[in-house]
Write a protein that holds these residues in place. Structure first.
Motif, PDB file in Angstrom:
ATOM      1  N   ARG A 154       0.857  -1.192   0.000  1.00 46.98           N
ATOM      2  CA  ARG A 154       0.000   0.000   0.000  1.00 46.98           C
ATOM      3  C   ARG A 154       0.889   1.236   0.000  1.00 46.98           C
ATOM      4  NH1 ARG A 154      -5.708  -0.927  -0.233  1.00 46.98           N
ATOM      5  NH2 ARG A 154      -6.142  -2.934   0.765  1.00 46.98           N
ATOM      6  N   ILE A 155       0.404   2.304  -0.628  1.00 44.88           N
ATOM      7  CA  ILE A 155       1.165   3.549  -0.646  1.00 44.88           C
ATOM      8  C   ILE A 155       0.260   4.726  -0.300  1.00 44.88           C
ATOM      9  CG2 ILE A 155       2.871   2.703  -2.285  1.00 44.88           C
ATOM     10  CD1 ILE A 155       1.493   4.195  -4.489  1.00 44.88           C
ATOM     11  N   ALA A 156       0.880   5.746   0.291  1.00 47.08           N
ATOM     12  CA  ALA A 156       0.195   7.007   0.597  1.00 47.08           C
ATOM     13  C   ALA A 156       1.268   8.073   0.716  1.00 47.08           C
ATOM     14  CB  ALA A 156      -0.624   6.887   1.889  1.00 47.08           C
ATOM     15  N   PHE A 157       0.833   9.318   0.764  1.00 52.63           N
ATOM     16  CA  PHE A 157       1.758  10.443   0.880  1.00 52.63           C
ATOM     17  C   PHE A 157       1.453  11.193   2.169  1.00 52.63           C
ATOM     18  CE2 PHE A 157       1.596   9.329  -3.518  1.00 52.63           C
ATOM     19  CZ  PHE A 157       2.897   9.485  -3.965  1.00 52.63           C
ATOM     20  N   ASN A 158       2.504  11.469   2.952  1.00 55.90           N
ATOM     21  CA  ASN A 158       2.276  12.215   4.188  1.00 55.90           C
ATOM     22  C   ASN A 158       2.095  13.696   3.882  1.00 55.90           C
ATOM     23  OD1 ASN A 158       4.858  13.335   3.905  1.00 55.90           O
ATOM     24  ND2 ASN A 158       5.787  12.008   5.449  1.00 55.90           N
ATOM     25  N   ARG A 159       1.881  14.475   4.919  1.00 57.33           N
ATOM     26  CA  ARG A 159       1.552  15.891   4.718  1.00 57.33           C
ATOM     27  C   ARG A 159       2.687  16.662   4.066  1.00 57.33           C
ATOM     28  NH1 ARG A 159      -0.689  19.187   9.817  1.00 57.33           N
ATOM     29  NH2 ARG A 159       1.358  18.572  10.597  1.00 57.33           N
ATOM     30  N   ASP A 160       3.918  16.161   4.197  1.00 58.18           N
ATOM     31  CA  ASP A 160       5.071  16.809   3.567  1.00 58.18           C
ATOM     32  C   ASP A 160       5.305  16.326   2.140  1.00 58.18           C
ATOM     33  OD1 ASP A 160       5.629  18.270   5.889  1.00 58.18           O
ATOM     34  OD2 ASP A 160       6.799  16.616   6.740  1.00 58.18           O
ATOM     35  N   GLY A 161       4.414  15.484   1.635  1.00 60.48           N
ATOM     36  CA  GLY A 161       4.566  14.975   0.286  1.00 60.48           C
ATOM     37  C   GLY A 161       5.508  13.794   0.169  1.00 60.48           C
ATOM     38  N   GLU A 162       5.935  13.228   1.294  1.00 61.36           N
ATOM     39  CA  GLU A 162       6.832  12.078   1.274  1.00 61.36           C
ATOM     40  C   GLU A 162       6.029  10.790   1.049  1.00 61.36           C
ATOM     41  OE1 GLU A 162      10.237  13.666   4.366  1.00 61.36           O
ATOM     42  OE2 GLU A 162       8.434  12.702   5.164  1.00 61.36           O
TER      43      GLU A 162
END
Length: 393
Positions: free
Chosen positions: A94-102
């Protein structure tokens, strides 16, 4: 929906297709023939590019494309050190992006004992140079089931990881007490996925081998939907909003098909939530003696608008909501080929256009996924010979 041709691009040369034992329910690793592990995570990032993560032997490989797969970045290992990786059926990276775009990547690392594993997570810093060394999300290190993970990032930056966990079943076994199914646990990160707080129990008595769906309510609260085991043994679905510590505000029954079976269908649900807070879901259950995929809008008082999706062989459905538009996606085997099909509603799921066939394959395929970008939905589907992207109208 008018006929839309898929954008086909061949499998990347850097991604091999290793055979691996299927992690089945109530069967040992040698009980089934080897299968190609095709499970691939895909998402559009904050940069608008398409990002994918797929298994390559004992590694996960990440690449991104600015043009829906016409060109790709160089492949990059997510885990520098080789390790076991589950990438088949409902056990997916699974993938997602944190608030910093990482970029955050989670996966299940199978352990030597059958049906056991641990939940791993790796973070790609903003400079994109290399992924940090993976961490194990949970504190519990017992060689038991920690599998079928998912993650989501809230607008406040909180990262939530959920998974199926059998620690309570194991404790009951040692105490010689009965126990239904497994459980659902969660862990929270307040630092963008660098570290996680001690895990908390979300629910007891979940099904053992189905993916967990996650979506965000309009206020940014994560909402989980999973196949639950209601007493005495009804495998319907439950839904819960997650508090800041990962525990549920309440667990409510979400479907009422009353499927009594002592087994797991390996078909978890999918969930999308509109801006006005309406929950839209697709799930597989048996009802009136027939196994089907269903669509409906779960509420505290029951399911609104429940209807079958596709034909009797429809499976592994996904869902997306764009304003008042609801898009359903699934695959369906006709005895010779697996068909990729979609259906659309423009009135919040009250009426749907006729199903449309998007693509087909005679070989193996992963579960299809709906992705959204700039108010448009895209079907992403990996087959044995290609990644397929279909822009939907």
């Amino acid at each position: 929906m008018k006929k839309i041709l898929p954008i086909l691009f061949p499998l990347l040369a850097a991604l091999t297709l290793p055979a691996a034992a299927h992690e089945g329910h109530d069967q040992g690793p040698a009980a089934r023939p080897a299968r190609i592990e095709l499970a691939t995570a895909a998402a559009f990032g904050p940069d608008g590019q398409l990002h994918i993560v797929a298994k390559d032997g004992a590694h996960l490989v990440w690449r991104h494309s600015p043009d829906l797969g016409a060109t790709w970045s160089a492949p990059q290992h997510v885990n520098m050190q080789a390790e076991s990786i589950a990438a088949d059926g409902d056990s997916q990276p699974r993938i997602a992006f944190n608030r910093d775009g990482e970029l955050l990547v989670t996966w299940t690392k199978p352990l030597p004992k059958p049906y056991t594993g641990e939940i791993r997570l790796a973070r790609l810093p903003r400079d994109g140079s290399a992924f940090d060394a993976p961490i194990t999300v949970h504190r519990d290190q017992a060689e038991i089931t920690h599998r079928f993970q998912n993650l989501i990032v809230a607008p406040d930056g909180r990262v939530t990881v959920v998974w199926i966990d059998k620690r309570d079943q194991e404790a009951a076994r040692l105490a010689q007490k009965p126990w239904r199914g497994a459980g659902v646990y969660s862990a929270i990160s307040d630092d963008g996925g660098r570290s996680f707080q001690p895990e908390r129990k979300l629910a007891e008595h979940s099904c053992e081998c189905c993916r967990i769906a996650l979506a965000l309510d309009p206020d940014g609260t994560p909402v989980a939907l999973w196949r639950h085991v209601f007493a005495p043994n009804e495998r319907d679905h439950a839904l819960a909003r997650l508090k800041a510590d990962g525990t549920p505000e309440a667990v409510q029954r979400a479907t009422f098909d009353r499927w009594r079976v002592d087994a797991c269908p390996h078909q978890g649900p999918a969930l999308a939530i509109s801006a006005d807070g309406v929950r839209h879901a697709v799930w597989f259950n048996q009802r009136d003696g027939e196994g089907r995929v269903f669509y409906g809008r779960p509420t505290s008082a029951g399911v609104n608008g429940q209807r079958p999706v596709g034909g009797p062989a429809a499976a592994h459905a996904d869902i997306a909501v764009l304003g008042r538009r609801v898009v359903l996606l699934w695959k369906e085997f006709d005895g010779e080929r697996t068909r990729l099909r979609a259906q659309r509603s423009d009135d919040d799921g009250r009426h749907f256009d006729p199903p449309q066939e998007l693509d087909a394959t005679a070989g193996a395929s992963d579960q299809p996924r709906l992705l959204t970008r700039d108010g448009r939905a895209y079907a992403f589907w990996r087959t044995a010979d290609a990644f397929r992207v279909v822009p939907l109208p």
